[in-house]
Design a protein around this motif. Structure first.
Motif, PDB file in Angstrom:
ATOM      1  N   GLN A 121       0.852  -1.193   0.000  1.00 18.55           N
ATOM      2  CA  GLN A 121       0.000   0.000   0.000  1.00 18.55           C
ATOM      3  C   GLN A 121       0.884   1.238   0.000  1.00 18.55           C
ATOM      4  O   GLN A 121       1.566   1.542   0.973  1.00 18.55           O
ATOM      5  CB  GLN A 121      -0.911   0.014   1.227  1.00 18.55           C
ATOM      6  N   THR A 122       0.870   1.936  -1.108  1.00 24.30           N
ATOM      7  CA  THR A 122       1.636   3.174  -1.226  1.00 24.30           C
ATOM      8  C   THR A 122       0.665   4.309  -1.546  1.00 24.30           C
ATOM      9  O   THR A 122      -0.556   4.141  -1.480  1.00 24.30           O
ATOM     10  CB  THR A 122       2.687   3.068  -2.345  1.00 24.30           C
ATOM     11  N   VAL A 123       1.213   5.424  -1.930  1.00 24.57           N
ATOM     12  CA  VAL A 123       0.365   6.565  -2.274  1.00 24.57           C
ATOM     13  C   VAL A 123      -0.535   6.251  -3.472  1.00 24.57           C
ATOM     14  O   VAL A 123      -1.594   6.857  -3.643  1.00 24.57           O
ATOM     15  CB  VAL A 123       1.240   7.821  -2.534  1.00 24.57           C
ATOM     16  N   VAL A 155       2.119   7.269   4.799  1.00 26.67           N
ATOM     17  CA  VAL A 155       2.266   7.633   3.389  1.00 26.67           C
ATOM     18  C   VAL A 155       2.325   9.143   3.255  1.00 26.67           C
ATOM     19  O   VAL A 155       1.544   9.869   3.877  1.00 26.67           O
ATOM     20  CB  VAL A 155       1.088   7.089   2.555  1.00 26.67           C
ATOM     21  N   SER A 156       3.250   9.624   2.457  1.00 29.19           N
ATOM     22  CA  SER A 156       3.334  11.060   2.192  1.00 29.19           C
ATOM     23  C   SER A 156       2.440  11.385   0.998  1.00 29.19           C
ATOM     24  O   SER A 156       2.653  10.866  -0.098  1.00 29.19           O
ATOM     25  CB  SER A 156       4.773  11.469   1.876  1.00 29.19           C
ATOM     26  N   PRO A 157       1.428  12.226   1.187  1.00 29.66           N
ATOM     27  CA  PRO A 157       0.545  12.577   0.070  1.00 29.66           C
ATOM     28  C   PRO A 157       1.330  13.263  -1.040  1.00 29.66           C
ATOM     29  O   PRO A 157       2.300  13.979  -0.769  1.00 29.66           O
ATOM     30  CB  PRO A 157      -0.465  13.548   0.694  1.00 29.66           C
ATOM     31  N   ASN A 158       0.938  13.030  -2.285  1.00 31.02           N
ATOM     32  CA  ASN A 158       1.526  13.758  -3.400  1.00 31.02           C
ATOM     33  C   ASN A 158       0.510  14.749  -3.946  1.00 31.02           C
ATOM     34  O   ASN A 158      -0.576  14.921  -3.385  1.00 31.02           O
ATOM     35  CB  ASN A 158       2.049  12.796  -4.477  1.00 31.02           C
ATOM     36  N   ASN A 163      -4.986  17.216  -4.896  1.00 26.21           N
ATOM     37  CA  ASN A 163      -5.973  17.602  -5.907  1.00 26.21           C
ATOM     38  C   ASN A 163      -7.316  16.929  -5.651  1.00 26.21           C
ATOM     39  O   ASN A 163      -8.378  17.542  -5.836  1.00 26.21           O
ATOM     40  CB  ASN A 163      -5.466  17.244  -7.307  1.00 26.21           C
ATOM     41  N   ILE A 164      -7.283  15.664  -5.238  1.00 24.50           N
ATOM     42  CA  ILE A 164      -8.532  14.964  -4.910  1.00 24.50           C
ATOM     43  C   ILE A 164      -9.192  15.622  -3.703  1.00 24.50           C
ATOM     44  O   ILE A 164     -10.405  15.831  -3.667  1.00 24.50           O
ATOM     45  CB  ILE A 164      -8.256  13.476  -4.633  1.00 24.50           C
ATOM     46  N   MET A 165      -8.380  15.947  -2.707  1.00 20.32           N
ATOM     47  CA  MET A 165      -8.887  16.599  -1.502  1.00 20.32           C
ATOM     48  C   MET A 165      -9.542  17.941  -1.835  1.00 20.32           C
ATOM     49  O   MET A 165     -10.644  18.254  -1.364  1.00 20.32           O
ATOM     50  CB  MET A 165      -7.718  16.809  -0.539  1.00 20.32           C
ATOM     51  N   ILE A 166      -8.881  18.720  -2.672  1.00 23.05           N
ATOM     52  CA  ILE A 166      -9.409  20.031  -3.057  1.00 23.05           C
ATOM     53  C   ILE A 166     -10.702  19.885  -3.842  1.00 23.05           C
ATOM     54  O   ILE A 166     -11.664  20.633  -3.633  1.00 23.05           O
ATOM     55  CB  ILE A 166      -8.345  20.806  -3.864  1.00 23.05           C
ATOM     56  N   LYS A 167     -10.754  18.890  -4.729  1.00 27.53           N
ATOM     57  CA  LYS A 167     -11.983  18.663  -5.486  1.00 27.53           C
ATOM     58  C   LYS A 167     -13.146  18.333  -4.559  1.00 27.53           C
ATOM     59  O   LYS A 167     -14.266  18.837  -4.737  1.00 27.53           O
ATOM     60  CB  LYS A 167     -11.781  17.536  -6.489  1.00 27.53           C
ATOM     61  N   ASN A 188       4.443  20.261   2.571  1.00 28.24           N
ATOM     62  CA  ASN A 188       4.745  18.827   2.471  1.00 28.24           C
ATOM     63  C   ASN A 188       5.586  18.487   1.245  1.00 28.24           C
ATOM     64  O   ASN A 188       5.619  17.335   0.799  1.00 28.24           O
ATOM     65  CB  ASN A 188       3.455  18.015   2.466  1.00 28.24           C
ATOM     66  N   GLY A 189       6.259  19.492   0.707  1.00 28.38           N
ATOM     67  CA  GLY A 189       7.212  19.235  -0.367  1.00 28.38           C
ATOM     68  C   GLY A 189       6.600  19.016  -1.738  1.00 28.38           C
ATOM     69  O   GLY A 189       7.273  18.501  -2.640  1.00 28.38           O
ATOM     70  N   CYS A 190       5.322  19.383  -1.909  1.00 23.49           N
ATOM     71  CA  CYS A 190       4.670  19.262  -3.222  1.00 23.49           C
ATOM     72  C   CYS A 190       4.514  20.645  -3.838  1.00 23.49           C
ATOM     73  O   CYS A 190       4.688  21.665  -3.172  1.00 23.49           O
ATOM     74  CB  CYS A 190       3.296  18.604  -3.085  1.00 23.49           C
TER      75      CYS A 190
END
Length: 376
Positions: A121-123, A155-158, A163-167, A188-190
């Protein structure tokens, strides 16, 4: 021998990859959904078929649109018997498909089962679950899942995650929460990308949040992200809603100078601006430009212009627009077309009104049931 037996026998005996197009055509043309499920499960026995993501997507969408969720479950649960279920990409696909079928509990179950299947299970799968949540319109759950899983999974979000969160926030109308999530991206480095800005700008400008839209437009201009036609269209909508017609035209010229091609949404936004401003001549001019472009007027074009022409008693143009809706086969709402008929009757142009009623009620692609009102 049935078609499916012949094709499946070919899978079993031939070393060559099965012809994807013939499989797709067979499933696409199958009208009986029960047989479709049977065929899909049989085809799934072929490893090469299990790589056909588009076929999976189209089949699930068909079954879901027919409200056959039990059959969606049947074909997707059937996939768990294959070795690919231990691969994250395949599991993520099932999660996404359940989301598109509005079956989020099933999507979540696939995600939760991944560790016991020794599936990483990754991002990637994290984003698939977030996306399934949005696809299933469980917008209020996205924030909780985001916070819980980033903590529990480590997991570090990318940027896809954000974008999904904002939508989801935009879909809920939680625009005041967007600022804090946007601020997390850099921390968070994005870095925000074109999808980030297009999602924000479209939702803000189209929901009357012009000032907020301008704030994020300015932020975008300070980054290396280049706006595309959707970005410009979003801001045009905002400017048009504020009746800033001079700025609308300036922005239109700017996007053209950057070799971006205006589309129907671009022209519709400009037309809306002049309609909001009450400028009939400019609205006509930009409608003509739309017709002369590579784009074509659509339902939104006529839904804006016909009431506007009627309001200003330009019934000659209203009649022309009425007829154009049938030429372009635009399914305009009956109430919009009825405005033209009623206006003509009030203007004592009864014969023209009768002709429009006949056109509206006798055309082949939609019967509008227009009525002829009593003369006043």
């Amino acid at each position: 021998m049935s078609t499916i037996t012949r094709i499946f026998r070919t899978f079993s005996t031939s070393t060559a990859a099965p012809p994807a197009k013939s499989i797709y055509d067979d499933l696409y043309h199958e009208r009986n959904l029960k047989r479709l499920v049977h065929k899909f499960k049989n085809f799934s026995q072929s490893p090469s078929f299990r790589k056909q993501a588009n076929v999976y997507d189209q089949t699930v969408r068909r079954l879901a649109s027919a409200k056959k969720h039990k059959w969606v479950e049947e074909i997707l649960e059937d996939q768990k018997q294959y070795n690919e279920i231990s691969k994250e990409g395949f599991a993520a696909r099932l999660i996404s498909l359940y989301g598109k079928a509005a079956m989020f509990d099933h999507a979540s179950k696939v995600f939760d089962e991944m560790p016991e299947r020794k599936c990483e299970q990754t991002v990637m799968s994290f984003n698939a679950l977030l996306g399934a949540c949005v696809s299933a319109k469980k917008f209020d759950k996205v924030d909780g899942i985001f916070r819980e899983l980033t903590g529990k999974m480590g997991v570090s979000p990318n940027i896809v995650s954000y974008n999904i969160m904002i939508k989801a926030l935009c879909e809920m109308g939680s625009f005041d929460s967007v600022d804090s999530v946007f601020g997390e991206i850099g921390k968070n480095g994005c870095e925000p990308d074109l999808i980030t800005f297009n999602t924000l700008l479209f939702r803000l400008y189209s929901n009357g949040r012009f000032v907020d839209g301008e704030k994020f437009w300015a932020k975008m201009m300070s980054t290396s992200v280049s706006p595309d036609i959707r970005t410009y269209n979003a801001r045009l909508v905002g400017l048009a809603s504020e009746k800033k017609v001079v700025e609308v035209v300036e922005l239109f010229n700017e996007l053209c100078s950057k070799n971006l091609k205006p589309d129907m949404f671009t022209y519709n936004a400009v037309i809306n601006g002049f309609c909001n401003d009450g400028n009939l001549q400019e609205a006509k001019k930009w409608y003509t430009k739309l017709v002369q472009s590579d784009s074509a007027p659509n339902k939104a074009t006529f839904t804006t212009l016909i009431p506007f022409a009627c309001k200003l008693s330009d019934f000659d143009w209203a009649v022309e627009l009425f007829n154009r809706t049938f030429e372009h086969k635009c399914l305009v709402d009956p109430d919009v077309l009825q405005l033209v008929v009623d206006g003509l009757v009030k203007a004592s142009r009864t014969e023209e009104a009768k002709e429009l009623v006949e056109i509206g009620n006798s055309n082949k692609f939609r019967r509008y049931n227009l009525t002829f009102p009593a003369e006043e």
